[in-house]
Design a protein around this motif. Sequence first.
Motif, PDB file in Angstrom:
ATOM      1  N   THR A 201       0.816  -1.228   0.096  1.00  0.00           N
ATOM      2  CA  THR A 201       0.030   0.032  -0.180  1.00  0.00           C
ATOM      3  C   THR A 201       0.542   1.213  -0.125  1.00  0.00           C
ATOM      4  O   THR A 201       0.231   2.307   0.139  1.00  0.00           O
ATOM      5  N   SER A 204       1.397   6.259  -4.039  1.00  0.00           N
ATOM      6  CA  SER A 204       0.312   6.917  -4.616  1.00  0.00           C
ATOM      7  C   SER A 204       0.062   6.421  -5.922  1.00  0.00           C
ATOM      8  O   SER A 204       0.763   5.576  -6.565  1.00  0.00           O
ATOM      9  N   LEU A 205      -1.046   6.984  -6.533  1.00  0.00           N
ATOM     10  CA  LEU A 205      -1.589   6.650  -7.757  1.00  0.00           C
ATOM     11  C   LEU A 205      -0.635   7.027  -8.796  1.00  0.00           C
ATOM     12  O   LEU A 205       0.055   6.136  -9.833  1.00  0.00           O
ATOM     13  N   LEU A 227      -1.445   0.206  -4.132  1.00  0.00           N
ATOM     14  CA  LEU A 227      -2.268   1.641  -3.335  1.00  0.00           C
ATOM     15  C   LEU A 227      -2.920   1.113  -1.952  1.00  0.00           C
ATOM     16  O   LEU A 227      -3.057  -0.249  -1.944  1.00  0.00           O
ATOM     17  N   ARG A 230      -8.530   1.039   0.350  1.00  0.00           N
ATOM     18  CA  ARG A 230      -9.759   1.727   0.115  1.00  0.00           C
ATOM     19  C   ARG A 230      -9.886   2.407  -1.141  1.00  0.00           C
ATOM     20  O   ARG A 230     -10.627   2.815  -1.727  1.00  0.00           O
ATOM     21  N   TYR A 231      -8.596   2.526  -2.074  1.00  0.00           N
ATOM     22  CA  TYR A 231      -8.506   3.291  -3.288  1.00  0.00           C
ATOM     23  C   TYR A 231      -8.753   2.029  -4.560  1.00  0.00           C
ATOM     24  O   TYR A 231      -7.996   1.598  -5.362  1.00  0.00           O
ATOM     25  N   ARG A 232     -10.164   1.928  -4.546  1.00  0.00           N
ATOM     26  CA  ARG A 232     -10.667   0.783  -5.449  1.00  0.00           C
ATOM     27  C   ARG A 232     -10.614   1.252  -6.762  1.00  0.00           C
ATOM     28  O   ARG A 232     -10.302   0.653  -7.816  1.00  0.00           O
ATOM     29  N   ALA A 234      -8.797   3.794  -8.068  1.00  0.00           N
ATOM     30  CA  ALA A 234      -7.366   3.877  -8.688  1.00  0.00           C
ATOM     31  C   ALA A 234      -6.806   2.389  -8.853  1.00  0.00           C
ATOM     32  O   ALA A 234      -6.113   2.310  -9.835  1.00  0.00           O
TER      33      ALA A 234
END
Length: 380
Positions: A201, A204-205, A227, A230-232, A234
Amino acid sequence: MPVTKIDQIETLILDIPTIRGHVLSMATMRAQSAVLVTIRFSDGSVGIGEGTTIGGLSYGAESPESIRSAIDTYVTPALTGWNGDDVNGAIQHIDRLVKGNRIAKAAVEIALWDGLGKRLGVPVAQLFGGAVHERLPVAWTLASGNSETDIAEALEMIEMRRHNIFKLKIGKRSVAEDVAHVARIKQAVGAAASVRVDVNTAWSLQDARWGLRGLQDAGCELVEQPLPARYRRAMAELTAGYEIAVMADEALNGPEDALEVAKARAADVFAVKVAQSGGLKKAAEVIAIGQAAGFSLYGGTMLETGLGTAAALQLFATVERLDWGTEFFGPLLLTDEILAEPIAYRDFCVEIPKGPGIGATLDPDKIRFFRRDGGRTLKA
Ligand code: MUC
Ligand code: MG
């Protein structure tokens, strides 16, 4: 026939050193702390289970101490006197009373399946419909923190025919440094091994866009959880945007998450972990959702000792296709074995333990030695 009741649930924490520092993006592990659960049933049978996490509280919301406390304070009083053969009823009862705490629930649930399997005289795999594999491909994680050490370790593993799948832990250094590190290792092992990475994780994107491009050019086959969980959206962008496979790990905490990741197409592969899923039954549900949605599967670890590893193997032995194999190498990362008979690793595979229950028997001297609240008298 009288009902076999749960008489007692005991917990203790084992602290077992690792063979070398295990450098992850969020922590460096020098020991693994495993919560050992022992359930004693009224007919004299016993079941054992294990709950581990990684790097204290740096990986997720549960720690070894919270796992133990959740079991002792909330799960044990609720299950004492429960019908020991009613594993589903026990899981559902605890789910109503205890939110979250998946690793704690998994540790207890494993001990329930182990007890049931032992009473019936069958392996836990049989309780899940029967094993379709006797052995499974097993990866090794290169995470010494040094490229040269990692290369030497990889070449030794290939030579020993122990592993030819390597997961590299990255995300601590800059993206460019990490890509260069991965490229050097891939170049050293060549076609003899599959190279994958786990970012845990850390990116960043924007980092991940550069990272995935560099990694796939370097011949890396898969990137795990680049990532935050929770960044689904992305993660879905990365999955659709590159050839390299994207695997969800921290994003998968049980079947509900699996459904959301599947709906969002937020990965190509599910890393299915028994502990993170909340037990063997819930892990089987995650697997079913992944299969139904056309995802590839991988057997993931929380770096369990031989005990938790044996339990996971019982479930994964029943799964038809594990396109990306497994990483059930936990016991090999530890300086010592706590099972009376270690799990066997050979020819790039881990063997499914035989025998009733999860197929694991503890070595009582090792448990005494490694328990946090005492011991340390064993002469090695
Ligand atoms: C993780 O995030 O996948 C699994 C293998 C390993 O080395 O660390 C774990 C954790
Ligand atoms: Mg991971």
